[in-house]
Design an enzyme around this catalytic site. Structure first.
Site, PDB file in Angstrom:
ATOM      1  N   TYR A  30       0.832  -1.213   0.000  1.00 54.92           N
ATOM      2  CA  TYR A  30       0.000   0.000   0.000  1.00 54.92           C
ATOM      3  C   TYR A  30       0.859   1.253   0.000  1.00 54.92           C
ATOM      4  CZ  TYR A  30       0.874   0.948   4.959  1.00 54.92           C
ATOM      5  OH  TYR A  30       1.472   1.261   6.156  1.00 54.92           O
ATOM      6  N   LYS A 144       6.447  -1.769   1.961  1.00 61.91           N
ATOM      7  CA  LYS A 144       5.247  -1.194   2.581  1.00 61.91           C
ATOM      8  C   LYS A 144       4.102  -2.187   2.384  1.00 61.91           C
ATOM      9  CE  LYS A 144       3.185   3.382   3.219  1.00 61.91           C
ATOM     10  NZ  LYS A 144       3.278   3.392   4.680  1.00 61.91           N
ATOM     11  N   GLU A 177      12.627   2.418  14.125  1.00 56.29           N
ATOM     12  CA  GLU A 177      11.614   3.338  13.578  1.00 56.29           C
ATOM     13  C   GLU A 177      10.357   3.265  14.417  1.00 56.29           C
ATOM     14  OE1 GLU A 177      10.099   2.413   9.611  1.00 56.29           O
ATOM     15  OE2 GLU A 177       9.900   0.294  10.095  1.00 56.29           O
ATOM     16  N   LEU A 201      11.184   1.386   6.919  1.00 55.95           N
ATOM     17  CA  LEU A 201      10.604   1.818   5.655  1.00 55.95           C
ATOM     18  C   LEU A 201      11.414   3.017   5.141  1.00 55.95           C
ATOM     19  CD1 LEU A 201       7.951   1.128   4.004  1.00 55.95           C
ATOM     20  CD2 LEU A 201       7.132   3.303   4.879  1.00 55.95           C
TER      21      LEU A 201
HETATM   22  N1  PMP Z   1       7.836   3.683   8.878  1.00 58.01           N
HETATM   23  C1  PMP Z   1       6.647   3.053   8.912  1.00 58.01           C
HETATM   24  C2  PMP Z   1       6.571   1.685   9.505  1.00 58.01           C
HETATM   25  C3  PMP Z   1       5.497   3.674   8.389  1.00 58.01           C
HETATM   26  O1  PMP Z   1       4.313   3.046   8.399  1.00 58.01           O
HETATM   27  C4  PMP Z   1       5.598   4.994   7.873  1.00 58.01           C
HETATM   28  C5  PMP Z   1       4.375   5.702   7.371  1.00 58.01           C
HETATM   29  N2  PMP Z   1       4.070   5.332   6.078  1.00 58.01           N
HETATM   30  C6  PMP Z   1       6.856   5.613   7.848  1.00 58.01           C
HETATM   31  C7  PMP Z   1       7.955   4.922   8.363  1.00 58.01           C
HETATM   32  C8  PMP Z   1       7.037   6.990   7.280  1.00 58.01           C
HETATM   33  O2  PMP Z   1       6.971   6.967   5.862  1.00 58.01           O
HETATM   34  P1  PMP Z   1       6.481   8.208   5.008  1.00 58.01           P
HETATM   35  O3  PMP Z   1       7.291   9.368   5.428  1.00 58.01           O
HETATM   36  O4  PMP Z   1       6.726   7.812   3.604  1.00 58.01           O
HETATM   37  O5  PMP Z   1       5.023   8.402   5.327  1.00 58.01           O
END
Ligand code: PMP
Length: 282
Positions: A30, A144, A177, A201
């Protein structure tokens, strides 16, 4: 209206099979893209990450990058909200349940828009509290994927503790994270965040912040920090598409710095806002 498998249809008419592998096996990926006054921010980066996730799970997307961007733009063409979030989900499709990839299968592609919410000025001013919990995930965190059970449980634990985020601590690696965010810290004027790895991610917001830091001439190190290093950092903040740049002022029950968002966090948050303004006009 939602987009489902090539068609724009009312939400009430959008159905997915009970045999869908996203539903039964979590076999899907997603993206979430924020739109400011109807303009998607970093759409190209999100689509690129969707393609990388698809490749990592050996799923061939039925549309090209430009075609997908065209669908997104059509979906948000009539949106007048200041903040909106586009959700894209692609699963391997519907087929009788077996674990391996079925031979005859077509991906399910769903996209819809929902109203987004900006972080409140008071939260931005005070920062949030975060907890630290053991990372129970595996080594596919760069994908993701819709397998979000550890993240769901982590956020629930945070909510029950009255905190806004849960940070995952991985044995022998560090605090990697958040349940739905990347982590940054500032120590003696040096900005640090984890390197790209199977434990995190590759956040689109993380990438923007690294570019903004570089433009400011801020020293950056790509390293995972231990719990102790984070707790004694001058500043800690998280980044994500919906939270943008948000200070963590209480971590695992301890105050970070003087308990208020620090100057580097605030500067990066304001630079990020300016970047959004430049690219989306809000
Ligand atoms: N890590 C995880 C596990 C996430 O779910 C997200 C949110 N999508 C992020 C990091 C941050 O990613 P982004 O800045 O692309 O939203």
């Amino acid at each position: 209206m939602v987009f489902l498998n090539g068609q724009f249809i009312p939400e009430k008419q959008a159905f997915v099979s009970i045999c869908d592998r996203g539903f039964q096996l979590g076999d899907g990926i997603y993206e979430v893209i924020r739109c400011y006054q109807g303009r998607p921010f970093r759409l190209g980066d999100h689509i690129e990450r969707l393609f990388q996730s698809a490749q990592a799970i050996r799923l061939e997307l039925p549309y090209g990058r430009d075609e997908l961007a065209g669908f997104v733009n059509r979906l948000i063409a009539d949106v007048t909200w200041d903040y909106a979030d586009i959700y894209i989900q692609v699963t391997r499709g519907g087929a009788p349940r077996v674990h391996e990839f079925p031979a005859q299968i077509h991906p399910t592609v769903l996209m819809y828009v929902s109203r987004g919410q900006a972080v409140s000025p008071i939260t931005l001013e005070q920062g949030i509290e975060a907890i630290i919990i053991p990372d129970t995930r595996g080594t596919l965190c760069n994908i993701k994927s819709v397998n979000l059970l550890p993240n769901v449980l982590a956020r629930q634990a945070a909510a029950e503790a009255g905190a806004g985020e849960a940070l995952f601590e991985r044995e022998g690696i560090g605090v990697v994270e958040g349940a739905a965010s990347n982590i940054f810290a500032v120590r003696k004027g040096v900005l640090s965040t984890g390197p790209l790895s199977p434990y995190t991610l590759p956040g689109v917001t993380r990438d923007c912040v690294l570019q903004l830091a570089k433009a400011q001439g801020l020293p950056v190190e790509l390293e995972f920090l231990s719990r102790e290093e984070l707790l004694t950092a001058d500043e800690v903040f998280i980044t994500s598409t919906s939270k943008e740049v948000l200070a963590v002022t209480i971590l695992a029950g301890q105050m970070i710095g003087d308990g208020r968002p620090g100057p580097i966090t605030l500067k990066l948050a304001s630079d990020y806002r300016s970047l959004v303004k430049r690219e989306c006009g809000i």
